[in-house]
Design a protein around this motif. Structure first.
Motif, PDB file in Angstrom:
ATOM      1  N   ASN A  47     -10.065 -26.884 -27.015  1.00  9.07           N
ATOM      2  CA  ASN A  47     -11.445 -26.407 -27.129  1.00  9.07           C
ATOM      3  C   ASN A  47     -12.037 -26.165 -25.744  1.00  9.07           C
ATOM      4  OD1 ASN A  47     -12.614 -28.906 -26.123  1.00  9.07           O
ATOM      5  ND2 ASN A  47     -12.226 -29.797 -28.126  1.00  9.07           N
ATOM      6  N   VAL A  48     -13.254 -25.671 -25.698  1.00  8.74           N
ATOM      7  CA  VAL A  48     -13.880 -25.312 -24.428  1.00  8.74           C
ATOM      8  C   VAL A  48     -14.068 -26.531 -23.525  1.00  8.74           C
ATOM      9  CG1 VAL A  48     -16.297 -25.454 -25.222  1.00  8.74           C
ATOM     10  CG2 VAL A  48     -15.656 -23.826 -23.407  1.00  8.74           C
ATOM     11  N   GLU A  49     -14.290 -27.700 -24.114  1.00  9.86           N
ATOM     12  CA  GLU A  49     -14.415 -28.921 -23.315  1.00  9.86           C
ATOM     13  C   GLU A  49     -13.091 -29.254 -22.638  1.00  9.86           C
ATOM     14  OE1 GLU A  49     -17.662 -31.663 -25.572  1.00  9.86           O
ATOM     15  OE2 GLU A  49     -15.808 -31.299 -26.695  1.00  9.86           O
ATOM     16  N   GLU A  50     -11.992 -29.137 -23.397  1.00  3.58           N
ATOM     17  CA  GLU A  50     -10.673 -29.517 -22.881  1.00  3.58           C
ATOM     18  C   GLU A  50     -10.180 -28.593 -21.772  1.00  3.58           C
ATOM     19  OE1 GLU A  50      -8.784 -31.661 -26.809  1.00  3.58           O
ATOM     20  OE2 GLU A  50      -8.901 -29.472 -26.772  1.00  3.58           O
ATOM     21  N   ILE A  51     -10.589 -27.339 -21.788  1.00  4.85           N
ATOM     22  CA  ILE A  51     -10.161 -26.426 -20.720  1.00  4.85           C
ATOM     23  C   ILE A  51     -11.137 -26.421 -19.549  1.00  4.85           C
ATOM     24  CG2 ILE A  51      -8.900 -24.931 -22.324  1.00  4.85           C
ATOM     25  CD1 ILE A  51     -11.358 -22.898 -21.585  1.00  4.85           C
ATOM     26  N   LYS A  52     -12.197 -27.226 -19.679  1.00  9.56           N
ATOM     27  CA  LYS A  52     -13.259 -27.289 -18.680  1.00  9.56           C
ATOM     28  C   LYS A  52     -13.903 -25.918 -18.485  1.00  9.56           C
ATOM     29  CE  LYS A  52     -11.473 -31.408 -16.468  1.00  9.56           C
ATOM     30  NZ  LYS A  52     -11.658 -32.145 -17.653  1.00  9.56           N
ATOM     31  N   GLY A  53     -14.114 -25.253 -19.623  1.00 13.16           N
ATOM     32  CA  GLY A  53     -14.754 -23.942 -19.623  1.00 13.16           C
ATOM     33  C   GLY A  53     -16.266 -24.062 -19.683  1.00 13.16           C
ATOM     34  N   ALA A  54     -16.907 -22.924 -19.722  1.00 11.11           N
ATOM     35  CA  ALA A  54     -18.364 -22.846 -19.768  1.00 11.11           C
ATOM     36  C   ALA A  54     -18.776 -21.994 -20.965  1.00 11.11           C
ATOM     37  CB  ALA A  54     -18.903 -22.253 -18.478  1.00 11.11           C
ATOM     38  N   VAL A  55     -20.063 -22.022 -21.263  1.00 11.05           N
ATOM     39  CA  VAL A  55     -20.599 -21.237 -22.366  1.00 11.05           C
ATOM     40  C   VAL A  55     -21.782 -20.418 -21.855  1.00 11.05           C
ATOM     41  CG1 VAL A  55     -21.642 -21.288 -24.665  1.00 11.05           C
ATOM     42  CG2 VAL A  55     -19.881 -22.961 -24.063  1.00 11.05           C
ATOM     43  N   LEU A  56     -21.792 -19.140 -22.196  1.00  7.68           N
ATOM     44  CA  LEU A  56     -22.931 -18.269 -21.927  1.00  7.68           C
ATOM     45  C   LEU A  56     -23.605 -17.999 -23.262  1.00  7.68           C
ATOM     46  CD1 LEU A  56     -24.675 -16.402 -20.159  1.00  7.68           C
ATOM     47  CD2 LEU A  56     -22.919 -14.627 -20.459  1.00  7.68           C
ATOM     48  N   VAL A  57     -24.865 -18.434 -23.404  1.00  7.82           N
ATOM     49  CA  VAL A  57     -25.603 -18.315 -24.658  1.00  7.82           C
ATOM     50  C   VAL A  57     -26.651 -17.217 -24.507  1.00  7.82           C
ATOM     51  CG1 VAL A  57     -27.016 -19.521 -26.361  1.00  7.82           C
ATOM     52  CG2 VAL A  57     -25.269 -20.777 -25.092  1.00  7.82           C
ATOM     53  N   VAL A  58     -26.614 -16.269 -25.452  1.00  5.42           N
ATOM     54  CA  VAL A  58     -27.529 -15.127 -25.422  1.00  5.42           C
ATOM     55  C   VAL A  58     -28.217 -15.015 -26.780  1.00  5.42           C
ATOM     56  CG1 VAL A  58     -27.687 -12.621 -25.139  1.00  5.42           C
ATOM     57  CG2 VAL A  58     -26.051 -13.926 -23.752  1.00  5.42           C
ATOM     58  N   SER A  59     -29.544 -14.994 -26.778  1.00  7.67           N
ATOM     59  CA  SER A  59     -30.275 -14.836 -28.032  1.00  7.67           C
ATOM     60  C   SER A  59     -30.130 -13.401 -28.533  1.00  7.67           C
ATOM     61  CB  SER A  59     -31.758 -15.174 -27.840  1.00  7.67           C
ATOM     62  OG  SER A  59     -32.360 -14.263 -26.947  1.00  7.67           O
ATOM     63  N   GLN A  60     -29.971 -13.262 -29.851  1.00  6.65           N
ATOM     64  CA  GLN A  60     -29.800 -11.928 -30.422  1.00  6.65           C
ATOM     65  C   GLN A  60     -30.291 -11.932 -31.869  1.00  6.65           C
ATOM     66  OE1 GLN A  60     -25.960 -10.136 -29.848  1.00  6.65           O
ATOM     67  NE2 GLN A  60     -26.532  -8.341 -31.029  1.00  6.65           N
ATOM     68  N   PHE A  61     -31.573 -11.639 -32.047  1.00  8.98           N
ATOM     69  CA  PHE A  61     -32.151 -11.686 -33.387  1.00  8.98           C
ATOM     70  C   PHE A  61     -31.536 -10.646 -34.313  1.00  8.98           C
ATOM     71  CE2 PHE A  61     -34.668  -8.227 -31.757  1.00  8.98           C
ATOM     72  CZ  PHE A  61     -35.026  -7.480 -32.878  1.00  8.98           C
ATOM     73  N   THR A  62     -30.913  -9.613 -33.760  1.00  6.06           N
ATOM     74  CA  THR A  62     -30.319  -8.571 -34.598  1.00  6.06           C
ATOM     75  C   THR A  62     -29.147  -9.092 -35.435  1.00  6.06           C
ATOM     76  OG1 THR A  62     -28.906  -7.773 -32.802  1.00  6.06           O
ATOM     77  CG2 THR A  62     -31.068  -6.706 -33.078  1.00  6.06           C
ATOM     78  N   LEU A  63     -28.630 -10.267 -35.107  1.00  5.96           N
ATOM     79  CA  LEU A  63     -27.584 -10.863 -35.934  1.00  5.96           C
ATOM     80  C   LEU A  63     -28.086 -11.175 -37.341  1.00  5.96           C
ATOM     81  CD1 LEU A  63     -25.846 -13.363 -33.492  1.00  5.96           C
ATOM     82  CD2 LEU A  63     -25.001 -11.160 -34.290  1.00  5.96           C
ATOM     83  N   LEU A  64     -29.399 -11.272 -37.498  1.00  4.04           N
ATOM     84  CA  LEU A  64     -29.988 -11.545 -38.799  1.00  4.04           C
ATOM     85  C   LEU A  64     -30.378 -10.257 -39.523  1.00  4.04           C
ATOM     86  CD1 LEU A  64     -30.564 -14.590 -39.744  1.00  4.04           C
ATOM     87  CD2 LEU A  64     -30.144 -14.310 -37.337  1.00  4.04           C
ATOM     88  N   GLY A  65     -30.019  -9.106 -38.955  1.00  4.68           N
ATOM     89  CA  GLY A  65     -30.361  -7.837 -39.578  1.00  4.68           C
ATOM     90  C   GLY A  65     -29.654  -7.640 -40.915  1.00  4.68           C
ATOM     91  N   ASP A  66     -30.409  -7.201 -41.907  1.00  3.34           N
ATOM     92  CA  ASP A  66     -29.869  -6.926 -43.236  1.00  3.34           C
ATOM     93  C   ASP A  66     -29.725  -5.413 -43.376  1.00  3.34           C
ATOM     94  OD1 ASP A  66     -29.274  -6.612 -45.912  1.00  3.34           O
ATOM     95  OD2 ASP A  66     -30.911  -7.881 -46.631  1.00  3.34           O
ATOM     96  N   CYS A  67     -28.482  -4.964 -43.497  1.00  2.00           N
ATOM     97  CA  CYS A  67     -28.191  -3.526 -43.557  1.00  2.00           C
ATOM     98  C   CYS A  67     -27.762  -3.065 -44.945  1.00  2.00           C
ATOM     99  CB  CYS A  67     -27.100  -3.181 -42.537  1.00  2.00           C
ATOM    100  SG  CYS A  67     -27.550  -3.556 -40.850  1.00  2.00           S
ATOM    101  N   ARG A  68     -28.014  -3.873 -45.950  1.00  2.00           N
ATOM    102  CA  ARG A  68     -27.545  -3.530 -47.288  1.00  2.00           C
ATOM    103  C   ARG A  68     -28.296  -2.359 -47.903  1.00  2.00           C
ATOM    104  NH1 ARG A  68     -27.859  -9.372 -49.844  1.00  2.00           N
ATOM    105  NH2 ARG A  68     -29.666  -9.320 -48.495  1.00  2.00           N
ATOM    106  N   LYS A  69     -29.548  -2.186 -47.550  1.00  2.00           N
ATOM    107  CA  LYS A  69     -30.342  -1.095 -48.119  1.00  2.00           C
ATOM    108  C   LYS A  69     -30.789  -0.146 -47.013  1.00  2.00           C
ATOM    109  CE  LYS A  69     -32.289  -3.858 -51.846  1.00  2.00           C
ATOM    110  NZ  LYS A  69     -33.531  -4.382 -52.427  1.00  2.00           N
ATOM    111  N   GLY A  70     -30.829   1.121 -47.333  1.00  2.00           N
ATOM    112  CA  GLY A  70     -31.340   2.104 -46.379  1.00  2.00           C
ATOM    113  C   GLY A  70     -30.464   2.255 -45.154  1.00  2.00           C
TER     114      GLY A  70
END
Length: 145
Positions: free
Chosen positions: A65-88
């Motif tokens: 996992n990221v802890e075991e490889i001594k990696g880092a995390v870049l966190v980016v907010s993205q409200f479009t992930l909640l976009g509903d594209c089922r209609k229109g």
């Protein structure tokens, strides 16, 4: 709450041509917060992110996992992930949290990762950001809570 996790060799986020966050090997996490999401869900997702075994061990198997490889995390907010594209033809964002609450949970998610000792960089909430990455694999996962 929804996160898209990408295993990366490097990633950065810029605002107005200025780099505001960058990492080498680790995870790029795009996070979208819904109006019913809670701190407990943000913590659960952060803990799950930290322990996902998606990095190769000495035999080339995804066992670290990221802890075991001594990696880092870049966190980016993205409200479009909640976009509903089922209609229109235009996404509806009615499931996304209002900005103040979304920012609180975005910050809480990042802080939960930091509490585990993982180096975390972040974008700027609600800013027009440009994200660059070198995807490793590619490995991309989606987690919902």
């Amino acid at each position: 709450m929804r996160v898209v996790i990408q295993r990366v060799k490097s990633a950065s986020v810029s605002v107005h041509d200025e780099v505001v966050g960058n990492i080498d090997q680790g995870l790029l996490v795009l996070i979208g917060v819904g109006h019913d999401d809670t701190e407990a869900e943000a913590k659960w997702l952060a803990d799950k992110t930290a322990v996902l075994r998606i990095f190769a061990d000495d035999q080339g198997k995804m066992n670290l996992n990221v802890e075991e490889i001594k990696g880092a995390v870049l966190v980016v907010s993205q409200f479009t992930l909640l976009g509903d594209c089922r209609k229109g033809r235009r996404p509806a964002f009615t499931d996304a949290a209002e900005p103040g609450r979304a920012n609180e949970l975005y910050l809480h998610y990042a802080e939960c990762l930091r509490d585990r000792g993982i180096p975390v960089q972040q974008g700027i909430f609600a800013a027009d950001m440009q994200v660059s990455l070198v995807n490793d694999g590619p490995v991309t996962l989606i987690l919902d809570r």
